[in-house]
Design an enzyme around this catalytic site. Structure first.
Site, short mmCIF file in Angstrom:
data_model
loop_
_atom_site.label_atom_id
_atom_site.label_comp_id
_atom_site.label_asym_id
_atom_site.label_seq_id
_atom_site.Cartn_x
_atom_site.Cartn_y
_atom_site.Cartn_z
N HIS A 363 0.64 -1.02 0.37
CA HIS A 363 -0.35 0.07 0.39
C HIS A 363 1.48 1.45 -0.04
CE1 HIS A 363 -3.97 -1.28 0.66
NE2 HIS A 363 -3.83 -2.25 1.20
N LYS A 551 -9.72 13.76 3.61
CA LYS A 551 -8.78 12.51 3.68
C LYS A 551 -7.91 13.06 4.76
CE LYS A 551 -7.58 13.33 -0.28
NZ LYS A 551 -6.72 12.60 -1.36
N ARG A 552 -6.95 11.43 5.36
CA ARG A 552 -6.06 12.22 5.87
C ARG A 552 -5.31 12.96 6.34
NH1 ARG A 552 -6.05 8.35 10.93
NH2 ARG A 552 -3.93 9.94 10.86
N LYS A 557 -0.04 14.64 1.12
CA LYS A 557 -1.79 15.31 0.41
C LYS A 557 -1.47 16.18 0.25
CE LYS A 557 -3.94 10.80 2.50
NZ LYS A 557 -4.40 10.08 1.38
N THR A 660 -9.09 6.93 -2.47
CA THR A 660 -10.11 5.98 -2.93
C THR A 660 -11.18 6.97 -3.02
OG1 THR A 660 -10.13 5.53 -0.59
CG2 THR A 660 -9.78 2.94 -2.09
N LYS A 664 -14.79 8.10 -5.33
CA LYS A 664 -15.81 8.36 -4.56
C LYS A 664 -16.64 9.51 -4.86
CE LYS A 664 -14.64 6.06 -0.45
NZ LYS A 664 -14.08 6.62 1.50
C1 LIG Z 1 -12.59 7.01 1.05
C2 LIG Z 1 -11.88 7.27 2.70
C3 LIG Z 1 -10.76 7.94 2.62
C4 LIG Z 1 -9.47 7.97 1.95
O1 LIG Z 1 -9.70 8.82 1.50
P1 LIG Z 1 -8.45 9.22 0.73
O2 LIG Z 1 -8.78 10.71 -0.53
O3 LIG Z 1 -8.43 8.28 -0.54
O4 LIG Z 1 -7.10 9.71 1.12
C5 LIG Z 1 -10.31 8.43 4.30
N1 LIG Z 1 -11.41 8.57 5.43
C6 LIG Z 1 -12.69 7.84 4.95
C7 LIG Z 1 -13.25 8.40 5.87
C8 LIG Z 1 -13.19 7.65 3.90
O5 LIG Z 1 -13.71 7.29 3.84
#
Ligand SMILES: *Cc1c(COP(=O)(O)O)cnc(C)c1O
Length: 814
Positions: A363, A551-552, A557, A660, A664
């Site tokens: 990952h 995101k985190r 990022k 991911t 979404k």
């Molecule tokens: C999808 C998701 C992530 C991952 O987000 P990235 O933009 O790919 O880092 C992190 N936290 C939650 C709650 C998510 O649903």
């Protein structure tokens, strides 16, 4: 008759009866006397009644047909709430809604009674949750295996414009979907000493003495397939003190104290999820957690297998263990231990079976996230496992040296044990038959740089499986109105096969179709605006462009670059009379920073400081608003992703393995503004330049600069007026004191190229605003994104794992 074939009236009546009866049994009261939480609990119980029969059938059929079964081992499962997705998968939602309505109850008020199961940090844990949903929905004999943390990821509160962490006591009122299975408990051994004893006949036996024994008790959560009778199992392990306390009266004080201490230590094992995201949390307890759930999982799988087989020689034909990153990599050694020590197998046979059972998903290429453990710690905690890894490594290096004589560089790079450390990724590659990355670009980087020596040695193991998301949660459940818009064009068939979504491309110039997408998007934006008014006390215009980064919080990022751009824009709006913002923009941020991650927390502090200043400045006439969404998690995500116009995916190229969140957003009709990183590359490939905005350095450039140097942050600062202006505002009091971030950028030599990509990022924003102004063209782009997002369903991903790695096929549960 199965659930899925009944008509709604019949279902409604049956549901009502069960609902009323269950309430009476549980609470000894009439429905009208129950509070919302009790109603939710009752409802969950009723839903469970509909799954139990099929759960039993599923397990029975897998066992009787001797199906090959897959176990997805992950130290995190970021499930979120399960009521709505379970109702959708069981096809009970409409009947249940109608039933509740007759009782004057609203299903929408009940969802929030469920705790948001936050047993994960971010993308990796959410991926595991999407995967188990897809495995069941495709009817595959595949289960999850993880840890039942008593406290999930901390709750984030903003206090005095800073992040504060509150423990997430999510089990406070119980977790309705779990089943404790004490009769399936296993024992896990830690500490002590291990050695080989030479027997009289010259053979040797491993001895492990003076260990501490912990009882691992499984809590099973049913994983319900989408309208297909399959109910798989997510098995989450809880650590418990296994000792019998019935002899308490006979103990001395010292003995009592010792037992209490033991009990406390055991309880700590599954108490907390480590709130680290993509860095290696080098904590002793974390290593215990890893071994604990892996040992419990492996032992229970082998035990289950032996119930229907005479020996273990066919094990790899019937079992596959997919490990989600290296946290469960110790499974390689644990399988060896069980085969050899518990079942008396010879090394070579055990090794053959192990290597054909385990498959590894990588990952990350972030060097600080490649998991390594201090050998001394490893040996002390897991003495027998340490012996086995030593032997695996000895034999492996012997093989390497005979294949490539005189190549000590290769030996060093391949060695599982090096410089007093255990390299978990190396153990995972050596002990598995498949190594995959999670997006095409990422898989190529693994082959070309991160794991290049291993690629040279085991080229046949390497493959790619681009991540996906379950469209059932991230669209059908989170954005049901959009799902209906698609139903109108494609019937409901696409819900079971997202490849059909491509057919929407024929409607992207159809005004009525675009209008219905527009209507849904506005409704989702209105709902988010209402939420922001309530929670942030900020009023935003729904016709603003909603630009979202959730995101985190992590340096790679680049939330810092995002907020720096907002500072730039605000400054120009204030000081440059020729500058204009043709459309108002609301910038949304959301995400948690690891408690010990100073720069990430400072970034949040800067975002909040900028938000406070800009949101209260009447002179800019609301052209920019900045909103920080507190406590971002799965449930908040379900509201945010569907409401976005622009999806910020701006990681430094090469650093985001896949992402991911990007998928979404796309599936819900947001336009990606991003770098050529992770799965953004494949999103771009699906929609083309006209339907996303790509900017910044490419991964080869980034990797090249890391390898050969040649970049100076100071030079950038001195020559780039835009960068200089914004960076100076970090320290001149415009927003308070952010010397920390200024120093970080300079002292790290701008490690993630925020300054270097800054002007390209400004231009990308200019471009996206230009596009947003042409409303019809924008809607067309939204439609193109939705139409081409089907490939990013985790159903596609899991079908690829099943076909290429696991070698399993769907099972029709009768
Ligand atoms: C999808 C998701 C992530 C991952 O987000 P990235 O933009 O790919 O880092 C992190 N936290 C939650 C709650 C998510 O649903």
């Amino acid at each position: 008759m199965s659930v899925i074939e009944r008509n709604i009236e019949e279902m409604k009546e049956e549901l009502k009866q069960r609902f009323v009866t269950t309430a009476q049994i549980n609470y000894g009261r009439e429905l009208s006397g129950l509070d919302e939480h009790e109603i939710y609990e009752t409802l969950a119980q009723v839903v469970k009644q509909y799954t139990s029969e099929n759960w039993i059938k599923t397990n029975k059929q897998y066992q009787e047909n001797d199906e090959k079964q897959v176990y997805y081992f992950s130290i995190e499962f970021l499930l979120g709430r399960l009521l709505n997705t379970n109702l959708i998968n069981l096809d009970l939602k409409n009947a249940l809604k109608a039933m509740l309505k007759e009782l004057n109850l609203d299903l929408n008020n009940l969802y929030s009674e469920e705790p948001d199961a936050g047993l994960g940090n971010g993308g990796l844990g959410r991926l595991a949750a999407c995967f188990v949903d897809s495995m069941a929905s495709l009817g595959l004999p595949a289960h999850g295996c993880g840890i039942r943390y008593q406290y999930g990821l901390f709750e984030q509160k903003i206090v005095n414009d800073q992040q504060v962490e509150i423990p997430d006591n999510w089990l406070r009122n119980g977790f309705a979907w779990e089943f404790r299975k004490p009769n399936k408990a296993v024992k896990v051994r830690l500490d002590g000493e291990a050695y080989m004893r030479i027997n009289d006949d010259g053979t040797s036996t491993a001895v492990h003495e003076g260990y501490t024994e912990v009882t691992a008790v499984p809590y099973d959560v049913p994983v319900i397939g989408y309208k297909n009778r399959t109910v798989n199992t997510l098995r989450l392990w809880n650590a418990e003190a296994g000792q019998d306390f019935s002899d308490y009266a006979t103990l001395t004080n010292d003995e009592i104290k010792e037992r209490q201490e033991y009990r406390n230590n055991v309880n700590k094992i599954t108490e907390f999820l480590y709130p680290e995201d993509s860095t290696n949390e080098g904590k002793r307890l974390r290593l215990i957690q890893e071994y604990f759930f892996v040992s419990a999982g492996v032992q229970s799988i082998v035990r289950h297998y032996m119930q229907t087989h005479d020996d273990l020689y066919g094990f790899a034909d019937k079992v596959c263990i997919q490990i989600n990153d290296t946290h469960p990599a110790v499974a390689v050694a644990e399988l060896m231990r069980v085969f050899i020590d518990d079942y008396g197998m010879e090394w070579d046979d055990a090794w053959d079976i192990t290597r054909n059972t385990v498959a590894y998903t990588n990952h990350t290429i972030l060097p600080e996230a490649l998991e390594k453990w201090d050998r001394k710690l490893f040996k002390k905690l897991l003495p027998r496992i340490d012996m086995i890894i030593d032997e695996i490594n000895r034999r492996f290096l012997y093989e390497v040296r005979s294949k490539y004589p005189n190549d000590e560089e290769l030996v060093r790079e391949l060695s599982i044990l090096q410089d007093g450390q255990v390299h978990m990724a190396r153990l995972a590659v050596v002990g598995s038959f498949s190594v995959n990355g999670v997006a095409r670009l990422h898989s190529n980087i693994l082959k070309e740089s991160t794991l290049k020596y291993f690629y040279k040695y085991f080229p046949e193991k390497f493959n790619n499986k681009t991540n996906g998301i379950t469209h059932r949660r991230w669209m059908i459940s989170a954005n049901n109105d959009l799902a209906h818009v698609i139903d109108d064009k494609l019937t409901r068939a696409w819900r079971g096969d997202t490849r059909m979504m491509k057919q929407l491309n024929q409607y992207v110039d159809n005004p009525a179709f675009l209008k219905s997408i527009d209507k849904v998007k506005r409704a989702r934006k209105r709902a988010l605006a209402q939420y922001v008014l309530t929670h942030n006390k900020v009023r935003i215009k729904v016709d603003s462009m909603f630009d979202v980064q959730v995101k985190r919080i992590h340096s790679y990022k680049r939330q810092l670059m995002n907020i720096m751009h907002i500072m730039y824009q605000y400054d120009r709006l204030k000081n440059d009379p020729t500058y204009n913002m043709p459309v108002p923009v609301v910038y949304f941020f959301g995400g948690k920073a690891a408690p010990g991650y100073f720069i990430a927390k400072e970034t949040i502090r800067l975002i909040l400081a900028v938000a406070n200043k800009i949101n209260t400045d009447p002179s800019i006439d609301g052209k920019i608003k900045v909103v920080f969404l507190e406590n971002f998690g799965v449930s908040l995500g379900e509201m945010v992703y569907p409401a976005a116009d622009v999806s910020e995916q701006i990681s430094t190229a090469s650093k985001e393995a896949s992402g991911t969140g990007n998928m979404k957003f796309m599936m819900n009709g947001a336009i990606t503004l991003g770098t050529m990183d992770g799965a953004n590359v494949e999103i771009h490939e699906q929609v083309g330049d006209d339907n996303c905005v790509i900017f910044g350095m490419r991964s080869e450039e980034v990797i090249n600069l890391y390898e050969h140097g040649g970049y100076s942050a100071w030079d950038e600062y001195n020559t780039n007026a835009n960068v200089r202006k914004v960076m100076n505002q970090m320290t001149d009091g415009t927003y308070g004191n952010f010397q920390s971030l200024f120093d970080y950028l300079v002292n790290s030599n701008d490690e993630f190229f925020i300054m270097k990509d800054f002007n390209a990022y400004i231009e990308a924003h200019e471009e996206i605003v230009r596009r947003y102004q042409n409303h019809n063209a924008w809607l067309r782009s939204c439609a193109v994104n939705i139409a081409n997002s089907g490939i990013f369903s985790s159903d596609r991903t899991i079908a690829e794992y099943a076909e290429d790695i696991w070698n399993i096929k769907p099972v029709d549960i009768k």
